[in-house]
Design an enzyme around this catalytic site. Structure first.
Site, PDB file in Angstrom:
ATOM      1  N   LYS A 131       0.812  -1.217   0.000  1.00 28.91           N
ATOM      2  CA  LYS A 131       0.000   0.000   0.000  1.00 28.91           C
ATOM      3  C   LYS A 131       0.847   1.269   0.000  1.00 28.91           C
ATOM      4  O   LYS A 131       0.520   2.226  -0.706  1.00 28.91           O
ATOM      5  CB  LYS A 131      -0.959  -0.004   1.181  1.00 28.91           C
ATOM      6  CG  LYS A 131      -1.869   1.219   1.185  1.00 28.91           C
ATOM      7  CD  LYS A 131      -3.006   1.087   2.132  1.00 28.91           C
ATOM      8  CE  LYS A 131      -3.875   2.293   2.270  1.00 28.91           C
ATOM      9  NZ  LYS A 131      -3.766   3.369   1.350  1.00 28.91           N
ATOM     10  N   TYR A 137       3.108   5.850  -5.807  1.00 30.57           N
ATOM     11  CA  TYR A 137       2.992   5.902  -7.268  1.00 30.57           C
ATOM     12  C   TYR A 137       1.737   6.671  -7.699  1.00 30.57           C
ATOM     13  O   TYR A 137       1.777   7.439  -8.654  1.00 30.57           O
ATOM     14  CB  TYR A 137       2.998   4.501  -7.864  1.00 30.57           C
ATOM     15  CG  TYR A 137       4.319   3.791  -7.684  1.00 30.57           C
ATOM     16  CD1 TYR A 137       5.519   4.392  -8.047  1.00 30.57           C
ATOM     17  CD2 TYR A 137       4.376   2.505  -7.150  1.00 30.57           C
ATOM     18  CE1 TYR A 137       6.730   3.747  -7.883  1.00 30.57           C
ATOM     19  CE2 TYR A 137       5.585   1.855  -6.992  1.00 30.57           C
ATOM     20  CZ  TYR A 137       6.756   2.474  -7.355  1.00 30.57           C
ATOM     21  OH  TYR A 137       7.956   1.838  -7.197  1.00 30.57           O
TER      22      TYR A 137
END
Length: 167
Positions: A131, A137
């Site tokens: 996570k 990202y």
């Protein structure tokens, strides 16, 4: 934080391999390559990938004495839909140096290199349970291509690959 980025060279392989082992331990996978493979495949007569090293000055080195504290490996690919593509195989920053802009700088450098080479995409994979990386990202503007496109990444290896290669 005071750090610098530069192109990796064969002399960095010991540290890259050390960090690759740290990454594979974190990802709960076992790396199948050796430092020698890394040296030959990345810095031999026909390099298959390139790399970027993140370093800190001597006064910021780790308690183990490391100044090379992050890396990214990338290579070029090609798509029949979009042409040139840069693929980021690894992006790693040692845990004690995370959250200081080093990972973003490494990824940004791969993007810069890709754009300079005429690439229209930066592709990479990330584990679905990671996570913190996924959030990182997504904050960079990336998206889950496989979830949106319907494409699935498939793999053939080991005995299946050997069988497939038979005439």
């Amino acid at each position: 934080m005071d750090f610098s980025l530069r192109a990796a060279d064969v002399h960095d392989c010991k540290d890259i391999f050390r960090m690759m082992r740290e990454l594979s331990e974190y990802e709960k996978v076992q790396t199948k390559i050796t430092q020698k493979d890394l040296e030959e495949d990345g810095f031999g007569t026909t390099p298959l990938f390139s790399g970027i090293i993140a370093e800190v000055p001597e006064h910021l080195k780790t308690k183990e004495g490391h100044t090379k504290i992050g890396y990214s490996l990338y290579f070029y690919s090609w798509s029949s839909i979009s042409g040139k593509v840069v693929y980021m195989e690894d992006l790693y920053v040692m845990p004690e140096f995370r959250g200081k802009g080093i990972g973003k700088a490494l990824m940004s450098k791969v993007a810069q290199v890709g754009l300079a080479a005429g690439c229209s995409q930066l592709n990479f994979t990330v584990l679905d349970w990671n996570k913190s990386s996924l959030d990182f990202y997504y904050r960079q503007g990336c998206f889950n291509f496989s979830a949106q496109s319907g494409y699935q990444l498939l793999r053939c290896e080991g005995e299946a690959l050997e069988k497939l290669a038979q005439p």
